[in-house]
Design an enzyme around this catalytic site. Structure first.
Site, PDB file in Angstrom:
ATOM      1  N   GLU A   9     -44.605 -14.433  23.718  1.00  0.00           N
ATOM      2  CA  GLU A   9     -45.832 -13.807  23.194  1.00  0.00           C
ATOM      3  C   GLU A   9     -45.876 -12.312  23.499  1.00  0.00           C
ATOM      4  O   GLU A   9     -46.764 -11.598  23.035  1.00  0.00           O
ATOM      5  CB  GLU A   9     -47.075 -14.512  23.760  1.00  0.00           C
ATOM      6  N   CYS A  63     -42.694 -18.908  31.374  1.00  0.00           N
ATOM      7  CA  CYS A  63     -42.608 -18.183  32.641  1.00  0.00           C
ATOM      8  C   CYS A  63     -42.999 -19.097  33.803  1.00  0.00           C
ATOM      9  O   CYS A  63     -42.309 -20.071  34.053  1.00  0.00           O
ATOM     10  CB  CYS A  63     -43.419 -16.897  32.585  1.00  0.00           C
ATOM     11  N   HIS A 120     -41.208 -14.258  28.013  1.00  0.00           N
ATOM     12  CA  HIS A 120     -42.528 -14.315  27.395  1.00  0.00           C
ATOM     13  C   HIS A 120     -42.403 -14.101  25.899  1.00  0.00           C
ATOM     14  O   HIS A 120     -42.390 -12.950  25.443  1.00  0.00           O
ATOM     15  CB  HIS A 120     -43.432 -13.214  27.978  1.00  0.00           C
TER      16      HIS A 120
END
Lengths: 254, 211
Positions: free
Chosen positions: B194, B81, B192
């Site tokens: 994660e 990001c 993202h």
């Protein structure tokens, strides 16, 4: 033309260590442990988790940090957390505890610069302005604070516009009238707000059946919905909600 | 157990990045200062926030030069990001600001569109499927992106980039928004991983296995 992307968010309102069900924002039953519910919804395919500590404005908010940290261990989807946040430092603690976005309500109405301070420090994508709105006449809504308990005299729609201008990256609009009633979202409120801002709007309050998802996206510019008791009371599941959006012309994660 | 270095410069959800790699069985080393960057393990640069503030923090903590050295020494670097955006030459948020300049390009704000038919809000938020353009030399995790959805939340995009670097993108009306960038051992993900559920974790797993 591309399809509009929409999201389904599981909303967990907590009081101390438990998820509560609210009706018109009055907390009633305890329905389960936040972490176990969030984990379940994550595995069921929910797009995001919203964690709001409803009593944090009145009492302390240590629980919110603990709960957020627990989620970070097993829930790998975006988490928005809020409840009594009133400063950059408090927001920073929450973000470092595993929240991706911080929701602010009471403290932001009292001090609108909180929104711009937070946006400048963390970026607009980290800030959700949470607005609880109650209808005062056919086309007017008043903003409430402190978990829907305190009147402010502030026009909810105008405040929504201002919050977006100040730097809120998303607006979480909760209809106090519809909350817990299962009668569907307050489409007029959501349509009005989503048409005057250029940030994503999340509709909350009143989701009763999977079709309510289709109807809010068809009749407003909302990009997300918050679902609470439908999931917490096991009246339905995440896949059922998503199924209602098949063939709707919307882009969503299936 | 694979060691992963995560740069912690105080912006963004570091804990989630850490937990994701730990979930995959990696050992995570959080590094706040330049001295902590070694050439021994892949480096992850996470981040959510403002470009100038991020560069300021990286600079103040002595991280910019070591990251440049790591890149020169072929240490795999993954920017996520804002972390991806910082890899580039300059950002334009608030004011013009130099980035890490490990990749040529700039970072610019996307536009909101309020017409009824093509409405686009900012930040651009959602679980998007990407278009993928791979070559045989690309790591497996590039191809594996196809048909999976990943979570995006951003108002700025990378621009003026060599098209060959863009391995995946998503469409925002007519605009192709770069989503996965690769040059040598420098990787940038606008999404993202994660925060992208199982698909995100598998992407990270595949990345770790490849490095």
């Amino acid at each position: 033309m591309l399809k509009r992307s929409v999201r389904m968010i599981a909303r967990l309102d907590v009081k101390n260590e438990n998820v509560i069900n609210t009706i018109q924002l009055e907390g009633l039953r305890v329905v389960g442990s936040p972490n176990s519910l969030a984990t379940k919804y994550y595995h069921d395919g929910i797009d995001e988790i919203l964690l709001i500590d409803q009593v944090a404005s009145l009492y302390q908010r240590g629980h919110l940090l603990d709960l957020t940290k627990q989620f970070a261990d097993n829930v790998f989807i975006p988490i928005t957390a809020g409840g009594g946040i009133g400063s950059v430092d408090e927001a920073r603690s929450l973000l470092r505890a595993g929240a991706d976005k911080v929701a602010v309500n009471t403290q932001a109405i009292k001090n609108p610069n909180l929104i711009s301070d937070l946006a400048n420090e963390f970026g607009t994508q980290c800030i959700v302005a949470s607005i609880q709105a109650k209808s005062t006449s056919e086309n007017d809504w008043e903003a409430f604070t402190d978990g829907g308990r305190e009147r402010t005299g502030v026009d909810a729609v105008q405040w929504a516009k201002q919050a977006a201008e100040l730097g809120a990256g998303e607006l979480l609009i909760t209809s106090i009238d519809r909350d817990g009633t299962r009668k569907g979202f307050d489409v007029d409120l959501m349509a009005k707000i989503s048409s005057i801002v250029s940030v994503p709007v999340i509709a909350s309050g009143g989701f009763g059946k999977p079709d309510d998802a289709k109807s809010i996206f068809e009749n407003t510019y909302c990009e997300a919905i918050a679902i609470a008791d439908f999931l917490h009371m096991s009246r339905g599941s995440v896949p059922e909600v998503k199924e209602a959006l098949i063939n709707s012309g919307l882009d969503f994660r299936d | 157990m694979k060691l992963i270095t995560v740069v912690d410069y105080g912006l963004g959800n570091i804990l989630s990045v850490q937990r994701a790699f730990e979930y995959l069985g990696c050992k995570v080393q959080l590094v706040q200062k330049g001295e902590g960057i070694s050439f021994e393990s892949p480096v992850i640069i996470p981040g959510v926030g403002a470009f100038p503030e991020a560069m300021n923090r990286l600079s103040v903590n002595g991280l910019t030069v070591p990251l440049g050295e790591a890149a020169k020494n072929q240490v795999p670097i993954l920017g996520i990001c804002l972390g991806m955006q910082l890899l580039f030459s300059r950002g334009t948020e608030h004011q013009e600001c130099p980035g890490l300049d490990l990749l040529d390009g700039s970072v610019e704000k996307m536009k909101t569109i309020t017409s009824v038919s093509d409405r686009q809000t900012l930040p651009s938020i959602g679980w998007k499927k990407m278009e993928v353009s791979t070559t045989p030399n690309d790591p497996p995790f590039v191809k594996e992106i196809k048909n999976r959805r990943f979570y995006f939340v951003h108002s700025f995009r990378v621009s003026n980039v060599d098209q060959k670097m863009i391995k995946a993108w998503y469409l925002r009306n007519d605009e192709k928004i770069p989503a996965l960038i690769i040059k040598d051992k420098i990787f940038g993900a606008q999404f993202h991983p994660e925060k992208s559920g199982k698909d995100g974790l598998e992407f990270l797993q595949s990345f770790v296995e490849w490095t």
